[in-house]
Each structure stands twice: as C-alpha cells, then as structure tokens.
Design a protein around this motif. Sequence first.
Motif, PDB file in Angstrom:
ATOM      1  N   GLU A  13       1.005  -1.270  -0.213  1.00  0.00           N
ATOM      2  CA  GLU A  13      -0.308   0.077   0.371  1.00  0.00           C
ATOM      3  C   GLU A  13       1.037   0.953  -0.254  1.00  0.00           C
ATOM      4  O   GLU A  13       0.357   1.966  -0.085  1.00  0.00           O
ATOM      5  CB  GLU A  13      -1.392   0.545   1.104  1.00  0.00           C
ATOM      6  N   ARG A  14       2.233   1.196  -0.686  1.00  0.00           N
ATOM      7  CA  ARG A  14       2.948   2.556  -0.736  1.00  0.00           C
ATOM      8  C   ARG A  14       3.211   2.487  -1.984  1.00  0.00           C
ATOM      9  O   ARG A  14       3.141   1.475  -3.120  1.00  0.00           O
ATOM     10  CB  ARG A  14       4.015   1.611  -0.016  1.00  0.00           C
ATOM     11  N   TYR A  15       3.618   3.752  -2.472  1.00  0.00           N
ATOM     12  CA  TYR A  15       4.106   3.924  -3.660  1.00  0.00           C
ATOM     13  C   TYR A  15       5.276   4.607  -3.784  1.00  0.00           C
ATOM     14  O   TYR A  15       5.852   5.294  -3.098  1.00  0.00           O
ATOM     15  CB  TYR A  15       3.480   5.385  -4.359  1.00  0.00           C
ATOM     16  N   PHE A  16       6.239   4.081  -5.228  1.00  0.00           N
ATOM     17  CA  PHE A  16       7.730   4.965  -5.455  1.00  0.00           C
ATOM     18  C   PHE A  16       7.376   5.614  -6.428  1.00  0.00           C
ATOM     19  O   PHE A  16       6.771   5.037  -7.514  1.00  0.00           O
ATOM     20  CB  PHE A  16       8.325   3.392  -5.525  1.00  0.00           C
ATOM     21  N   PHE A  17       8.381   6.440  -6.838  1.00  0.00           N
ATOM     22  CA  PHE A  17       8.186   7.478  -7.743  1.00  0.00           C
ATOM     23  C   PHE A  17       9.076   7.667  -8.422  1.00  0.00           C
ATOM     24  O   PHE A  17       9.737   8.139  -7.316  1.00  0.00           O
ATOM     25  CB  PHE A  17       7.086   9.100  -8.150  1.00  0.00           C
ATOM     26  N   ASN A  18      10.015   7.849  -9.614  1.00  0.00           N
ATOM     27  CA  ASN A  18      11.087   8.136  -9.922  1.00  0.00           C
ATOM     28  C   ASN A  18      10.888   8.693 -11.108  1.00  0.00           C
ATOM     29  O   ASN A  18      10.006   8.157 -11.852  1.00  0.00           O
ATOM     30  CB  ASN A  18      12.164   7.047 -10.318  1.00  0.00           C
ATOM     31  N   PRO A  19      10.860   9.938 -10.914  1.00  0.00           N
ATOM     32  CA  PRO A  19      10.883  10.857 -12.679  1.00  0.00           C
ATOM     33  C   PRO A  19      11.857  10.834 -13.237  1.00  0.00           C
ATOM     34  O   PRO A  19      11.791  11.577 -14.702  1.00  0.00           O
ATOM     35  CB  PRO A  19      11.206  12.408 -11.730  1.00  0.00           C
ATOM     36  N   GLY A  20      12.802   9.535 -13.130  1.00  0.00           N
ATOM     37  CA  GLY A  20      13.910   9.281 -14.559  1.00  0.00           C
ATOM     38  C   GLY A  20      15.090  10.922 -14.351  1.00  0.00           C
ATOM     39  O   GLY A  20      15.313  11.389 -13.458  1.00  0.00           O
ATOM     40  N   SER A  21      15.288  10.985 -15.974  1.00  0.00           N
ATOM     41  CA  SER A  21      16.132  12.430 -15.688  1.00  0.00           C
ATOM     42  C   SER A  21      16.369  13.198 -16.867  1.00  0.00           C
ATOM     43  O   SER A  21      15.901  12.726 -18.340  1.00  0.00           O
ATOM     44  CB  SER A  21      17.566  11.566 -15.865  1.00  0.00           C
ATOM     45  N   ILE A  22      16.361  14.545 -16.795  1.00  0.00           N
ATOM     46  CA  ILE A  22      16.225  15.145 -17.974  1.00  0.00           C
ATOM     47  C   ILE A  22      17.040  15.229 -18.450  1.00  0.00           C
ATOM     48  O   ILE A  22      17.860  15.631 -19.778  1.00  0.00           O
ATOM     49  CB  ILE A  22      16.625  16.820 -17.398  1.00  0.00           C
ATOM     50  N   SER A  23      18.190  15.118 -17.690  1.00  0.00           N
ATOM     51  CA  SER A  23      19.773  15.166 -18.600  1.00  0.00           C
ATOM     52  C   SER A  23      20.854  13.959 -18.608  1.00  0.00           C
ATOM     53  O   SER A  23      21.105  13.531 -20.022  1.00  0.00           O
ATOM     54  CB  SER A  23      20.827  15.765 -17.962  1.00  0.00           C
ATOM     55  N   LEU A  24      20.473  12.552 -18.496  1.00  0.00           N
ATOM     56  CA  LEU A  24      21.122  11.521 -18.429  1.00  0.00           C
ATOM     57  C   LEU A  24      20.315  10.265 -18.164  1.00  0.00           C
ATOM     58  O   LEU A  24      20.293   9.824 -17.182  1.00  0.00           O
ATOM     59  CB  LEU A  24      21.696  11.412 -17.436  1.00  0.00           C
ATOM     60  N   PRO A  25      19.265  10.018 -19.490  1.00  0.00           N
ATOM     61  CA  PRO A  25      18.354   9.378 -18.930  1.00  0.00           C
ATOM     62  C   PRO A  25      19.069   8.234 -19.139  1.00  0.00           C
ATOM     63  O   PRO A  25      19.750   8.000 -19.758  1.00  0.00           O
ATOM     64  CB  PRO A  25      17.549   9.800 -19.845  1.00  0.00           C
ATOM     65  N   LYS A  26      18.658   7.060 -18.055  1.00  0.00           N
ATOM     66  CA  LYS A  26      19.336   5.231 -18.353  1.00  0.00           C
ATOM     67  C   LYS A  26      18.289   3.980 -18.864  1.00  0.00           C
ATOM     68  O   LYS A  26      16.523   4.935 -19.343  1.00  0.00           O
ATOM     69  CB  LYS A  26      19.611   5.155 -17.171  1.00  0.00           C
ATOM     70  N   ASN A  27      18.711   2.810 -19.579  1.00  0.00           N
ATOM     71  CA  ASN A  27      17.890   1.881 -20.064  1.00  0.00           C
ATOM     72  C   ASN A  27      16.850   2.333 -21.230  1.00  0.00           C
ATOM     73  O   ASN A  27      15.682   2.395 -20.933  1.00  0.00           O
ATOM     74  CB  ASN A  27      17.282   1.563 -19.176  1.00  0.00           C
ATOM     75  N   ASN A  28      17.426   3.377 -22.338  1.00  0.00           N
ATOM     76  CA  ASN A  28      17.165   3.732 -23.218  1.00  0.00           C
ATOM     77  C   ASN A  28      15.672   4.731 -23.136  1.00  0.00           C
ATOM     78  O   ASN A  28      14.196   4.465 -23.627  1.00  0.00           O
ATOM     79  CB  ASN A  28      16.617   3.069 -24.032  1.00  0.00           C
ATOM     80  N   SER A  29      15.374   5.544 -22.117  1.00  0.00           N
ATOM     81  CA  SER A  29      14.299   5.845 -21.327  1.00  0.00           C
ATOM     82  C   SER A  29      14.422   7.341 -21.842  1.00  0.00           C
ATOM     83  O   SER A  29      15.556   7.836 -22.044  1.00  0.00           O
ATOM     84  CB  SER A  29      14.067   5.598 -19.790  1.00  0.00           C
ATOM     85  N   ASN A  30      13.074   8.064 -21.759  1.00  0.00           N
ATOM     86  CA  ASN A  30      13.070   9.233 -23.019  1.00  0.00           C
ATOM     87  C   ASN A  30      13.660  10.072 -20.852  1.00  0.00           C
ATOM     88  O   ASN A  30      13.705  10.172 -20.677  1.00  0.00           O
ATOM     89  CB  ASN A  30      11.780   9.664 -22.696  1.00  0.00           C
TER      90      ASN A  30
END
Length: 159
Positions: free
Chosen positions: A83-100
Amino acid sequence: VIEILNKYKDKIIAVRGNCDSEVDQMVLSYPIMSDYSMIYLGNKRVFLTHGHIYNIDNPLPMSEGDILLYGHFHIPMIEKKGERYFFNPGSISLPKNNSNHSFAILDETKFQIKDLDENILEKLSKDLTECALKCADLDHKMQCIKKSIEENSLNRRGK
C-alpha cells in the motif's frame, strides 16, 4: 549556478545525492546534506530522497499510502508495492535504459512523468491523491486508490 540557486534558498528543499559533498554545502545557503526530507501533500507523507540509499528495494519506514520519490537510477517509474507508492521522475539530462529525458509533476490531483515535449509518459490518475486526501473513510480511500492503480495500468497498456 550557485548564485542562482542561492537566490531561491527559501524555496528549495534539497537532499544529498551520491555525488554531493561537504564542499558543495559550503557554497550553498540552504541545507543539502540530509539523506531524505519529508513534505505533506494533504494528509499523505511524501519522502524525498536521492535514491542511492533509500529506494523501492530499501524504503524508509512508510505507512499505508505514503509516497517515496527518488531519482538515482534515472529511469522513470511509478510503482505500487503493498500500500505504498514509489515514484522516480527519470532524468532530464542523463536518462538510462533507453528511457526518454523526463521530469515529474506532483500536485494534489496527480503524479505525472513527462518527456521534454511535455508528453505524458506515465501517470497516476487524480483519484490517488484527490480521493485519499478528501475521503475520511479508510475503506473508501483504499477503493479509490485501487481504482486509480487499475486505471493507470490500463493507461500504460494503451487501452
């Protein structure tokens, strides 16, 4: 950059990242050396941390409905664990794993992860915070949260 950041010292909430040091703290006019900070969004606790110490695999002591927001891995993610939430906004400058390249917006009605063109990559619908913040009945809160997660899963699959 230091001069610009110090202008906003009364508005910035910062936490220590894995590359921050006492030297960085010496030139900044606001604290940056805490491993985590906490804010309230209505009656929900939102823990803010870099993610190299506390993250989805090693969370802080959290209550039902609490949110842990972290970024260390540079991969955008919204996930519910128990019942807990986890958020990661990613990265503006250095995204990893081919993410935007991405950033996040969290307010009392939604959590969204967007790319730099402001296209929504992931979102948790308004029911998560809106209902949980305004409903007094815990069972009703849980129904709203479950509905929001189901809607989010459908949105992610494009249905």
